[in-house]
Design a protein around this motif. Structure first.
Motif, short mmCIF file in Angstrom:
data_model
loop_
_atom_site.label_atom_id
_atom_site.label_comp_id
_atom_site.label_asym_id
_atom_site.label_seq_id
_atom_site.Cartn_x
_atom_site.Cartn_y
_atom_site.Cartn_z
N SER A 100 -2.87 5.53 7.58
CA SER A 100 -3.13 4.18 8.05
C SER A 100 -4.18 4.08 9.01
O SER A 100 -4.35 4.85 9.77
CB SER A 100 -1.87 3.62 8.54
OG SER A 100 -1.34 4.28 9.81
N SER A 102 -6.86 1.75 11.87
CA SER A 102 -7.14 0.21 12.18
C SER A 102 -8.13 0.46 13.29
O SER A 102 -8.38 1.53 13.98
CB SER A 102 -5.61 -0.32 13.14
OG SER A 102 -5.18 0.79 14.09
N ARG A 124 -1.93 -0.21 2.97
CA ARG A 124 -3.21 -0.39 3.94
C ARG A 124 -4.36 -0.35 3.26
O ARG A 124 -5.35 -0.42 3.84
CB ARG A 124 -3.24 0.86 4.82
CG ARG A 124 -3.03 2.27 4.15
CD ARG A 124 -3.81 3.22 5.15
NE ARG A 124 -5.46 2.73 5.15
CZ ARG A 124 -6.32 3.32 4.17
NH1 ARG A 124 -6.18 3.91 3.05
NH2 ARG A 124 -7.42 2.94 4.30
N ARG A 125 -4.42 -0.32 2.05
CA ARG A 125 -5.70 -0.36 1.09
C ARG A 125 -6.12 -1.99 0.90
O ARG A 125 -5.50 -2.88 1.37
CB ARG A 125 -5.44 0.10 -0.14
CG ARG A 125 -5.16 1.55 -0.14
CD ARG A 125 -5.02 2.39 -1.43
NE ARG A 125 -4.86 3.78 -1.26
CZ ARG A 125 -5.98 4.52 -1.09
NH1 ARG A 125 -7.11 4.07 -1.37
NH2 ARG A 125 -5.60 5.89 -0.62
N ASP A 126 -7.30 -2.04 0.81
CA ASP A 126 -8.07 -3.53 0.91
C ASP A 126 -7.29 -4.45 -0.07
O ASP A 126 -7.15 -5.58 0.59
CB ASP A 126 -9.59 -3.30 0.68
CG ASP A 126 -9.93 -2.42 -0.33
OD1 ASP A 126 -9.24 -2.22 -1.45
OD2 ASP A 126 -11.32 -2.39 -0.45
N THR A 158 -4.98 -9.55 -0.97
CA THR A 158 -4.84 -8.26 0.03
C THR A 158 -3.50 -7.90 -0.19
O THR A 158 -2.63 -8.93 -0.44
CB THR A 158 -5.08 -8.66 1.23
OG1 THR A 158 -4.19 -9.77 1.79
CG2 THR A 158 -6.50 -8.72 1.75
N PRO A 162 -4.02 -11.18 4.93
CA PRO A 162 -5.52 -10.93 4.74
C PRO A 162 -5.85 -10.67 6.51
O PRO A 162 -6.88 -9.93 6.68
CB PRO A 162 -6.23 -11.80 4.07
CG PRO A 162 -5.35 -13.29 4.02
CD PRO A 162 -3.78 -12.42 4.08
N ASP A 164 -4.30 -9.41 8.84
CA ASP A 164 -4.13 -8.06 9.40
C ASP A 164 -5.04 -7.14 8.72
O ASP A 164 -5.45 -6.21 9.41
CB ASP A 164 -2.73 -7.85 8.92
CG ASP A 164 -1.63 -8.67 9.60
OD1 ASP A 164 -1.88 -9.36 10.60
OD2 ASP A 164 -0.39 -8.71 9.15
N SER A 165 -5.21 -7.27 7.36
CA SER A 165 -6.11 -6.50 6.60
C SER A 165 -7.66 -6.15 7.30
O SER A 165 -8.18 -5.36 7.69
CB SER A 165 -6.14 -6.76 5.21
OG SER A 165 -7.17 -5.88 4.53
N ASP A 168 -7.63 -5.09 10.88
CA ASP A 168 -7.66 -3.35 10.68
C ASP A 168 -9.07 -2.73 10.51
O ASP A 168 -9.53 -1.78 10.95
CB ASP A 168 -6.76 -2.91 9.60
CG ASP A 168 -5.31 -2.96 10.13
OD1 ASP A 168 -4.91 -3.12 11.32
OD2 ASP A 168 -4.29 -2.96 9.30
N ARG A 172 -13.75 -4.97 5.17
CA ARG A 172 -13.07 -5.19 4.09
C ARG A 172 -13.56 -6.66 3.87
O ARG A 172 -13.56 -7.09 2.57
CB ARG A 172 -11.74 -5.37 4.38
CG ARG A 172 -10.99 -3.82 4.41
CD ARG A 172 -9.49 -3.74 4.57
NE ARG A 172 -9.26 -2.28 4.68
CZ ARG A 172 -7.98 -2.07 5.16
NH1 ARG A 172 -7.17 -2.90 5.54
NH2 ARG A 172 -7.65 -0.73 4.79
#
Length: 472
Positions: A100, A102, A124-126, A158, A162, A164-165, A168, A172
């Motif tokens: 993971s 961030s 944790r992937r895009d 996501t 999104p 949060d993604s 991180d 992305r």
């Protein structure tokens, strides 16, 4: 769904020499291994990969140990991020420890924490279409976030929120535009909303990483989709501000909604033409098409009769292009090539209906240099008129120019155009040594060569002596 299953089975059989043996090695070592991300997604789309990405419970040093004796070569440049790479025959393999990562709000570099589960790694992937995996060697399929459904619906979502993604890893947001361009997918409204709200977060990402995503987007099959997303979300204002600026400017011919729309059309027409003339995809030609009119906003002038002009937007645009490409850390070669094309993209319009002299044609070739084929593509692509008669006339006129170039090239070796005397001959005839005067004499003879075509050595000698006499 039957087609998807068949595509995946066929691809897994094709890459079996890698996934079966590698999977057994990791299983025997007490670790999990799974094919993940792009190779799984593209297998479902019927596309083949020789670059294979895996994720594993093993730590980097354990992965490296298990690859020894199996791989032809191993490298660890990504060790800090948990990645060990290797080559096995024609296969390029990267194996990354479950992780993971961030970003600190003010940092450009991710903090990497290793994880312990495949599900956690996929989370944790895009995007969900990249959050699918196939465990090996058993070939069990893992899709905890509905990637198969999104793939079927051709949509980018996501795995989690999104916001949060993108918090991180802000890159992305660029990847969303890139995947839209590569896959022809739409982007989920929640993702677009988050990209719009968080666009400024892209500023913590290095110019090099932004550049690499931009290149992939522009070289994708559907770059208009990705570029529109960048503009609509405000990201383009931060990474390529010259593009949204075009939407404010009316095209002087009033045949397009604005220069922005014209530019996207030119890009697509350049892509259609590059298949016949260039290596595909050709980033330089495509980026030149995207940037060719960026000088228009700064050069727009309204005349008393209500018309509008953009005088010298080619020269201004070339300077703007060079500045932007330097900011994005492009290579000098790419920067020089794109800037030259932008500066020359209007040159053909002085050709009229074929009134150029042979001298003018030679100068066109000389100024284009090694970018001549790309200039052909850009100039032809820049014709977006809906008037079919005018379009046909422009095409025929450019056909005539290319035919003249071909004839002159055959007669005079245009690609290696040089004066009829070299530097040593100039020094011998004038009785001088190396210095500025030799360069000036060389330039004069080159101008004569451009203007009048090849000269005999005797005529060139007489012309050189006449030039020298005038300077005394």
């Amino acid at each position: 769904m039957a087609d998807v299953q068949r595509h995946v089975a066929e691809e897994l059989d094709r890459i079996a020499p890698v996934i079966d043996e590698l999977g057994r090695r990791f299983t025997d070592g007490g670790h999990e291994l799974a094919l993940v991300g792009g190779p799984v997604r593209d297998a479902m789309l019927g596309r083949q990969h020789n670059d294979l990405d895996f994720t594993t419970s093993a730590r980097p040093e354990e992965t490296e140990a298990m690859l020894k004796g199996w791989a032809d070569a191993v490298w660890d440049v990504g060790r800090a991020f948990g990645t060990i790479g290797c080559r096995k025959g024609d296969w390029q393999v990267e194996i990354t420890t479950y992780r993971s990562e961030s970003y600190d709000p003010d940092s450009r570099k991710p903090d990497v924490d290793f994880g312990d589960t495949l599900a956690g790694d996929l989370g944790r992937r895009d995007f969900t279409v990249n959050a699918m995996a196939v465990r090996v060697p058993g070939r069990e399929f893992e899709d905890p976030y509905g990637g198969v459904v999104d793939l079927a619906h051709r949509v980018l979502r996501t795995p989690g929120r999104p916001e949060d993604s993108f918090s991180d890893d802000p890159l992305r947001m660029m990847r969303a535009a890139r995947f839209a361009a590569q896959l022809g997918f739409t982007v989920d409204p929640a993702v677009v909303e988050a990209m719009t709200a968080m666009a400024s977060r892209i500023e913590i990402i290095s110019a090099e990483r932004v550049r690499d995503e931009l290149v992939k987007l522009i070289c994708a099959p559907y770059p208009r989709l990705g570029l529109r997303l960048l503009v609509d979300t405000g990201l383009a204002e931060l990474v390529l501000p010259e593009l949204p600026a075009l939407a404010l400017e009316r095209d002087e011919h009033h045949r397009h909604k604005d220069v922005y729309e014209h530019t996207l059309t030119v890009l697509e027409q350049a892509i259609d033409l590059e298949a016949e003339r260039l290596e595909v995809p050709d980033f330089v030609a495509r980026f030149a098409a995207l940037m060719h009119d960026v000088g228009k906003p700064r050069t727009r002038r309204f005349l008393d009769d209500g018309s509008v002009t953009f005088h010298h937007h080619d020269v201004v645009g070339a300077k703007m292009t060079r500045k932007r490409m330097k900011a994005l850390r492009f290579s000098n070669d790419d920067t020089d090539a794109v800037s030259k094309l932008v500066e020359l993209h209007l040159r053909f319009h002085g050709y009229g209906t074929g009134e150029w002299t042979d001298s003018a044609v030679r100068r066109y070739v000389r100024d284009a240099g090694d970018q001549l084929e790309r200039l052909h593509v850009l100039t032809r692509a820049d014709c977006t008129t809906r008037n079919q008669r005018k379009a046909d006339r422009l095409r025929r006129t450019y056909d005539d120019l290319e035919a003249r170039i071909a004839r002159l090239r055959e007669q005079e070796e245009l690609d290696s155009l040089r004066p009829d005397l070299d530097g040593n001959q100039i020094m011998e005839i004038l009785g001088i040594g190396p210095g500025r005067e030799v360069g000036q004499a060389y330039a004069h003879l080159l101008d004569l060569r451009m203007e009048h075509g090849p000269m005999s050595e005797e005529d060139a000698r007489d012309a050189l002596l006449a030039w020298a006499a005038q300077r005394q």
